[in-house]
Design a protein around this motif. Structure first.
Motif, PDB file in Angstrom:
ATOM      1  N   LYS A 408       0.846  -1.193   0.000  1.00  0.00           N
ATOM      2  CA  LYS A 408       0.000   0.000   0.000  1.00  0.00           C
ATOM      3  C   LYS A 408       0.880   1.242   0.000  1.00  0.00           C
ATOM      4  N   LEU A 409       0.285   2.357  -0.436  1.00  0.00           N
ATOM      5  CA  LEU A 409       0.961   3.652  -0.432  1.00  0.00           C
ATOM      6  C   LEU A 409       0.281   4.532   0.596  1.00  0.00           C
ATOM      7  N   GLN A 410       1.088   5.173   1.423  1.00  0.00           N
ATOM      8  CA  GLN A 410       0.565   5.943   2.538  1.00  0.00           C
ATOM      9  C   GLN A 410       1.194   7.327   2.566  1.00  0.00           C
ATOM     10  N   ALA A 411       0.369   8.342   2.809  1.00  0.00           N
ATOM     11  CA  ALA A 411       0.864   9.710   2.983  1.00  0.00           C
ATOM     12  C   ALA A 411       0.743  10.101   4.444  1.00  0.00           C
ATOM     13  N   SER A 412       1.717  10.872   4.947  1.00  0.00           N
ATOM     14  CA  SER A 412       1.700  11.326   6.336  1.00  0.00           C
ATOM     15  C   SER A 412       1.804  12.843   6.353  1.00  0.00           C
ATOM     16  N   LEU A 413       0.951  13.451   7.168  1.00  0.00           N
ATOM     17  CA  LEU A 413       0.899  14.906   7.212  1.00  0.00           C
ATOM     18  C   LEU A 413       1.860  15.495   8.233  1.00  0.00           C
ATOM     19  N   SER A 414       2.415  14.636   9.107  1.00  0.00           N
ATOM     20  CA  SER A 414       3.296  15.140  10.169  1.00  0.00           C
ATOM     21  C   SER A 414       4.512  14.221  10.317  1.00  0.00           C
ATOM     22  N   LEU A 415       5.615  14.812  10.746  1.00  0.00           N
ATOM     23  CA  LEU A 415       6.830  14.073  11.080  1.00  0.00           C
ATOM     24  C   LEU A 415       7.203  14.413  12.510  1.00  0.00           C
ATOM     25  N   VAL A 416       7.213  13.385  13.375  1.00  0.00           N
ATOM     26  CA  VAL A 416       7.534  13.609  14.774  1.00  0.00           C
ATOM     27  C   VAL A 416       9.042  13.685  14.965  1.00  0.00           C
ATOM     28  N   LYS A 417       9.735  12.654  14.499  1.00  0.00           N
ATOM     29  CA  LYS A 417      11.192  12.609  14.632  1.00  0.00           C
ATOM     30  C   LYS A 417      11.742  11.510  13.736  1.00  0.00           C
ATOM     31  N   ILE A 418      13.053  11.484  13.616  1.00  0.00           N
ATOM     32  CA  ILE A 418      13.736  10.392  12.919  1.00  0.00           C
ATOM     33  C   ILE A 418      14.614   9.699  13.943  1.00  0.00           C
ATOM     34  N   ASP A 419      14.236   8.468  14.290  1.00  0.00           N
ATOM     35  CA  ASP A 419      14.904   7.727  15.353  1.00  0.00           C
ATOM     36  C   ASP A 419      15.695   6.565  14.752  1.00  0.00           C
ATOM     37  N   LYS A 420      17.034   6.640  14.826  1.00  0.00           N
ATOM     38  CA  LYS A 420      17.905   5.575  14.317  1.00  0.00           C
ATOM     39  C   LYS A 420      17.567   5.232  12.867  1.00  0.00           C
ATOM     40  N   PRO A 423      12.050   7.106  10.294  1.00  0.00           N
ATOM     41  CA  PRO A 423      11.195   8.274  10.536  1.00  0.00           C
ATOM     42  C   PRO A 423       9.897   7.889  11.237  1.00  0.00           C
ATOM     43  N   LYS A 424       9.461   8.726  12.179  1.00  0.00           N
ATOM     44  CA  LYS A 424       8.190   8.541  12.864  1.00  0.00           C
ATOM     45  C   LYS A 424       7.187   9.536  12.292  1.00  0.00           C
ATOM     46  N   CYS A 425       6.441   9.057  11.308  1.00  0.00           N
ATOM     47  CA  CYS A 425       5.464   9.904  10.623  1.00  0.00           C
ATOM     48  C   CYS A 425       4.061   9.624  11.179  1.00  0.00           C
ATOM     49  N   THR A 426       3.246  10.673  11.327  1.00  0.00           N
ATOM     50  CA  THR A 426       1.900  10.504  11.889  1.00  0.00           C
ATOM     51  C   THR A 426       0.874  11.183  10.994  1.00  0.00           C
ATOM     52  N   ASN A 427      -0.381  11.108  11.457  1.00  0.00           N
ATOM     53  CA  ASN A 427      -1.513  11.611  10.662  1.00  0.00           C
ATOM     54  C   ASN A 427      -1.482  10.977   9.273  1.00  0.00           C
ATOM     55  N   ASN A 428      -1.570   9.634   9.281  1.00  0.00           N
ATOM     56  CA  ASN A 428      -1.397   8.853   8.058  1.00  0.00           C
ATOM     57  C   ASN A 428      -2.706   8.702   7.294  1.00  0.00           C
ATOM     58  N   ILE A 429      -2.587   8.738   5.967  1.00  0.00           N
ATOM     59  CA  ILE A 429      -3.734   8.549   5.077  1.00  0.00           C
ATOM     60  C   ILE A 429      -3.365   7.499   4.046  1.00  0.00           C
ATOM     61  N   ILE A 430      -4.169   6.410   3.939  1.00  0.00           N
ATOM     62  CA  ILE A 430      -3.923   5.376   2.937  1.00  0.00           C
ATOM     63  C   ILE A 430      -4.376   5.902   1.575  1.00  0.00           C
ATOM     64  N   LEU A 431      -3.458   5.911   0.611  1.00  0.00           N
ATOM     65  CA  LEU A 431      -3.757   6.454  -0.722  1.00  0.00           C
ATOM     66  C   LEU A 431      -4.185   5.374  -1.713  1.00  0.00           C
ATOM     67  N   GLY A 432      -3.849   4.132  -1.456  1.00  0.00           N
ATOM     68  CA  GLY A 432      -4.237   3.068  -2.379  1.00  0.00           C
ATOM     69  C   GLY A 432      -3.320   1.863  -2.240  1.00  0.00           C
ATOM     70  N   HIS A 433      -3.619   0.818  -3.047  1.00  0.00           N
ATOM     71  CA  HIS A 433      -2.864  -0.424  -3.021  1.00  0.00           C
ATOM     72  C   HIS A 433      -2.253  -0.708  -4.395  1.00  0.00           C
TER      73      HIS A 433
END
Length: 479
Positions: A408-420, A423-433
């Protein structure tokens, strides 16, 4: 015998040995010739080159000199014949990174050598040309053909000849052993045995000429084309070799794209000369690798050289060979692709990095293991973007099974941090398969509204039986 008689006898014996040694030197060792060249600021005049083609010297190096003499006795000897073999300018002295050796002969109807040179030159960065030699060996004894192609090379590539990047050489008949009464092997007819035996000696000649020009030597054929930035691929693959090796291959076909350390070329030349009438060189080099304690082949995939010649240099022979590992690396969709960082938990190959899927240059990302459910590949924009359309193409022409079958392809509207490096992305929206390895999502502004996208993620939803190629990620910004 008195002491005086003994001394006289000893002096006479020393004198006889000395005379015999001088006679041996004069009659057995090859005549050594020394040549003086004035500096060249441009390509040699055509008339000078033609004179050199037509001229002859009384005694030239032969294949037997390299089989019968120890290497330590060849230093000045080598210098002499290499000067004589060089048609333009002088024998190159500067040591470079890589030499590409290309023997070519006169063909009936079709000719490929000029297109081959053009592909190699055009797909090398201008600043990298100083790192390579392209040695063209005119391995035919037809003087008219040699004069004609020399003029054309001089006209087409005057600057490369002047900078000694393009080196043109020729040989002489006396270098070659007899090509009559050859061993009947591989059930080949007489014409083919003669053709392949001469070709073996051609290879040996160019090996010996090139052995001190550069750190590495790559054997090529005169009917190939390559990919952009092929030299970077070669350098990167060499850098991954953390163990001793003899030969790296950048084409699976014949004797194309075989890379050697230059210090091994004299050994390889001698082996090819020893078995010149027994078998083709594209068999001999495999035995050579084994004798040098390399017991497997190291073929870079995807390969970077493709065979295009249809008609062989052997008259009447047609060989429509294609390298199955040579792939189409060109990007199809050419998105806007704003600056971004790429992250993944796939096992990454050094020559097929995540950036290769996103950047516009030819190339793609290729994982180094089968895909597993939950594997991810994320694009993090340097600045959040208004995105109108996204296309992700996976798999390739030569490896269609290495596409994403379940993902699946997912878009995220926010980035919290990049840990090791994750990336910790939030507010995710599924765009399709994905469907058949491809996903296209349009009208994204109607999906995400007025918000900007910070991350795009590709996520596998099931295990795969194959590795994963992400050929292109094309991001088109909203107007």
């Amino acid at each position: 015998m008195t002491m005086t008689s003994f001394r006289l006898f000893s002096l006479r014996l020393i004198f006889v040995v000395f005379v015999l040694f001088v006679v041996f030197q004069l009659n057995v060792l090859p005549e050594r010739k020394y040549y003086t060249h004035r500096g060249c600021t441009g390509p040699s005049r055509s008339s000078d080159v033609i004179d050199k083609i037509r001229s002859g010297i009384a005694k030239k190096v032969t294949y037997k000199d390299y089989l019968d003499r120890p290497s330590s006795d060849l230093t000045t000897f080598q210098e002499d014949w290499k000067v004589e073999a060089t048609l333009f300018n002088k024998f190159p002295k500067e040591k470079r990174f890589l030499t590409l050796g290309i023997p070519t002969v006169r063909r009936v109807d079709d000719e490929y050598i000029m297109d081959t040179i053009e592909s190699l030159v055009n797909n090398t960065q201008p600043e990298e040309l100083k790192d390579i030699y392209i040695v063209i060996f005119l391995a035919d004894f037809n003087e008219t053909w040699i004069e004609d192609i020399s003029r054309r090379l001089n006209k087409s590539y005057p600057q490369l000849i002047s900078s000694e990047t393009l080196v043109v050489i020729r040989s002489w008949k006396s270098f070659y052993p007899s090509l009559e009464n050859l061993n009947h092997t591989y059930n080949d007819n007489y014409n083919k045995r003669k053709w392949r035996s001469k070709q073996n000696v051609d290879y040996a000649f160019i090996f010996l000429y090139c052995q001190h020009l550069s750190t590495y030597y790559m054997q090529m054929e005169d009917d190939i084309y390559t990919i952009p930035n092929y030299l970077d691929v070669v350098k990167d693959y060499i850098s991954t070799m953390n163990f001793p090796w003899t030969c790296l291959e950048f084409s699976e076909l014949g004797f194309i794209g075989k890379l050697y350390h230059s210090y091994d070329l004299e050994k390889l030349a001698k082996m090819v000369l020893l078995f010149y009438e027994e078998q083709p060189c594209d068999f001999t080099y495999l035995y050579f690798n084994t004798l040098m304690l390399q017991f497997q082949r190291y073929i870079h995939r995807p390969t970077i050289f493709q065979h295009v010649g249809l008609k062989s240099s052997l008259p009447g022979k047609v060989q429509p060979l294609k390298d199955r590992f040579f792939d189409n690396l060109e990007k199809t969709y050419q998105g806007d692709n704003p600056p971004a960082k790429l992250y993944t938990n796939f096992l990454v190959q050094s020559q097929n990095t995540p950036e290769s899927a996103y950047y516009q240059e030819p190339g793609y990302f290729w994982s180094h293991r089968n895909g597993k459910a939950g594997d991810w590949f994320t694009v993090v924009f340097d600045d959040p973007q208004r995105v109108g359309k996204i296309i992700v193409e996976t798999g390739s022409r030569e490896h269609p099974l290495d596409r994403i079958q379940h993902g699946k392809l997912q878009a995220s509207l926010s980035l919290v941090k990049i840990d090791k490096s994750e990336p910790k992305c939030t507010n995710n929206i599924i765009l399709g398969h994905f469907k058949d390895g491809l996903i296209k999502v349009s009208n994204l502004t109607s999906v995400v509204g007025p918000f900007k996208i910070h991350c795009i993620s590709i996520i596998l939803t099931a295990n795969q039986d194959w590795w994963v190629i992400i050929k292109e990620i094309a991001v088109f910004l909203a107007d």
